[in-house]
Design a protein around this motif. Structure first.
Motif, short mmCIF file in Angstrom:
data_model
loop_
_atom_site.label_atom_id
_atom_site.label_comp_id
_atom_site.label_asym_id
_atom_site.label_seq_id
_atom_site.Cartn_x
_atom_site.Cartn_y
_atom_site.Cartn_z
N ILE A 1 0.86 -1.19 0.00
CA ILE A 1 0.00 0.00 0.00
C ILE A 1 0.89 1.23 0.00
O ILE A 1 1.74 1.40 0.89
N LEU A 2 0.73 2.06 -1.00
CA LEU A 2 1.47 3.31 -1.10
C LEU A 2 0.64 4.42 -0.46
O LEU A 2 -0.53 4.60 -0.80
N HIS A 3 1.25 5.16 0.44
CA HIS A 3 0.56 6.24 1.14
C HIS A 3 0.94 7.59 0.55
O HIS A 3 1.98 7.73 -0.09
N VAL A 45 -0.26 9.39 -1.90
CA VAL A 45 -0.26 9.51 -3.36
C VAL A 45 -1.20 10.65 -3.73
O VAL A 45 -2.34 10.70 -3.25
N PRO A 46 -0.72 11.60 -4.56
CA PRO A 46 -1.59 12.72 -4.93
C PRO A 46 -2.91 12.24 -5.53
O PRO A 46 -2.94 11.25 -6.25
N VAL A 47 -3.96 12.89 -5.22
CA VAL A 47 -5.34 12.66 -5.68
C VAL A 47 -5.95 11.42 -5.04
O VAL A 47 -7.06 11.46 -4.54
N TYR A 48 -5.26 10.27 -5.02
CA TYR A 48 -5.83 9.03 -4.52
C TYR A 48 -5.56 8.80 -3.03
O TYR A 48 -6.20 7.97 -2.42
N HIS A 49 -4.59 9.46 -2.45
CA HIS A 49 -4.18 9.34 -1.05
C HIS A 49 -3.51 8.00 -0.76
O HIS A 49 -2.43 7.96 -0.25
N GLU A 50 -4.21 6.89 -1.01
CA GLU A 50 -3.64 5.56 -0.82
C GLU A 50 -3.88 4.73 -2.07
O GLU A 50 -4.97 4.74 -2.63
N VAL A 51 -2.86 4.00 -2.50
CA VAL A 51 -2.98 3.11 -3.65
C VAL A 51 -2.45 1.75 -3.25
O VAL A 51 -1.36 1.63 -2.71
N GLU A 52 -3.23 0.70 -3.53
CA GLU A 52 -2.80 -0.66 -3.26
C GLU A 52 -2.28 -1.26 -4.56
O GLU A 52 -2.98 -1.34 -5.56
N LEU A 53 -1.01 -1.66 -4.57
CA LEU A 53 -0.40 -2.31 -5.73
C LEU A 53 -0.24 -3.80 -5.41
O LEU A 53 0.44 -4.16 -4.46
N ALA A 54 -0.88 -4.61 -6.23
CA ALA A 54 -0.82 -6.06 -6.04
C ALA A 54 0.05 -6.69 -7.12
O ALA A 54 0.09 -6.22 -8.25
N SER A 55 0.72 -7.77 -6.76
CA SER A 55 1.53 -8.48 -7.75
C SER A 55 0.65 -9.15 -8.81
O SER A 55 1.14 -9.49 -9.89
N ALA A 56 -0.62 -9.31 -8.54
CA ALA A 56 -1.55 -9.86 -9.53
C ALA A 56 -1.69 -8.94 -10.73
O ALA A 56 -2.08 -9.38 -11.81
N LEU A 57 -1.32 -7.67 -10.57
CA LEU A 57 -1.37 -6.73 -11.69
C LEU A 57 -0.39 -7.14 -12.78
O LEU A 57 -0.68 -6.98 -13.97
N VAL A 58 0.75 -7.73 -12.41
CA VAL A 58 1.72 -8.22 -13.40
C VAL A 58 1.11 -9.37 -14.19
O VAL A 58 1.22 -9.44 -15.41
N PHE A 59 0.44 -10.29 -13.49
CA PHE A 59 -0.23 -11.40 -14.16
C PHE A 59 -1.32 -10.87 -15.10
O PHE A 59 -1.45 -11.34 -16.24
N ASP A 60 -2.10 -9.90 -14.64
CA ASP A 60 -3.13 -9.29 -15.49
C ASP A 60 -2.54 -8.63 -16.73
O ASP A 60 -3.13 -8.68 -17.81
N LEU A 61 -1.36 -8.01 -16.58
CA LEU A 61 -0.69 -7.42 -17.75
C LEU A 61 -0.34 -8.50 -18.76
O LEU A 61 -0.54 -8.32 -19.97
N GLY A 62 0.15 -9.63 -18.29
CA GLY A 62 0.45 -10.74 -19.19
C GLY A 62 -0.79 -11.26 -19.90
O GLY A 62 -0.77 -11.50 -21.11
N VAL A 63 -1.87 -11.43 -19.16
CA VAL A 63 -3.13 -11.88 -19.75
C VAL A 63 -3.62 -10.86 -20.79
O VAL A 63 -4.06 -11.23 -21.88
N TYR A 64 -3.53 -9.58 -20.45
CA TYR A 64 -3.93 -8.51 -21.37
C TYR A 64 -3.15 -8.61 -22.69
O TYR A 64 -3.74 -8.56 -23.77
N LEU A 65 -1.83 -8.78 -22.59
CA LEU A 65 -1.00 -8.85 -23.80
C LEU A 65 -1.28 -10.12 -24.60
O LEU A 65 -1.28 -10.09 -25.85
N VAL A 66 -1.54 -11.24 -23.93
CA VAL A 66 -1.88 -12.47 -24.63
C VAL A 66 -3.20 -12.31 -25.38
O VAL A 66 -3.31 -12.69 -26.55
N VAL A 67 -4.18 -11.73 -24.74
CA VAL A 67 -5.50 -11.56 -25.37
C VAL A 67 -5.40 -10.61 -26.56
O VAL A 67 -5.89 -10.90 -27.65
N VAL A 68 -4.76 -9.46 -26.36
CA VAL A 68 -4.64 -8.48 -27.46
C VAL A 68 -3.83 -9.06 -28.60
O VAL A 68 -4.25 -9.01 -29.77
#
Length: 149
Positions: free
Chosen positions: A109-111, A113-136
């Motif tokens: 969790i990043l504290h 952060v401008p506009v959003y205040h807190e942002v949660e970054l999950a390692s699942a986002l990397v997996f989603d990026l891979g799925v996104y690129l495979v689908v496209v």
């Protein structure tokens, strides 16, 4: 059709990015984002043709003598597919290399952060990026090859 594509494509791409980033908290972000991105490309292809991105946007010369499998766009789509597949497998193996299970995930969790205040970054986002690129990459390769027939 060209006027509709000019209006609809940016809206579809913004929605695709939005759904992609929701994917690390909700299931399916990479897949549905990839499908929507492909939909935007299909609209461009229907309105302007397959060579529009090469000639009109990237200002590259299109060689009419090349087959569809040697077309620059199709080659780029295949590379996108392979890159996505590499990221998906790599994100799965990263959990094993770090002493966890296959596809293990973590978050930070990043504290302040401008506009959003807190942002949660999950390692699942990397997996989603891979799925996104495979689908496209996969869908655009298939649609380009079938559309050229």
């Amino acid at each position: 059709m060209k006027t509709t594509a000019r209006i609809a494509v940016p809206i579809i791409l913004v929605l695709a990015v939005s759904l992609f980033f929701q994917g690390h908290n909700l299931p399916g972000g990479g897949f549905i984002g990839g499908v929507l991105t492909t939909t935007a490309f299909v609209l461009v292809y229907v309105a302007y043709g397959l060579d529009y991105l090469e000639a009109g946007v990237l200002d590259r010369e299109v060689d009419p003598g090349t087959g569809i499998f040697e077309h620059r766009s199709v080659t780029a789509y295949r590379r996108t597919f392979v890159l996505g597949l590499t990221i998906v497998v790599g994100s799965g193996l990263a959990g094993l290399l770090l002493g966890g299970s296959f596809l293990a995930q973590d978050y930070v969790i990043l504290h302040d952060v401008p506009v959003y205040h807190e942002v949660e970054l999950a390692s699942a986002l990397v997996f989603d990026l891979g799925v996104y690129l495979v689908v496209v990459g996969g869908l655009l390769t298939i649609l380009s090859v079938v559309g050229a027939e």
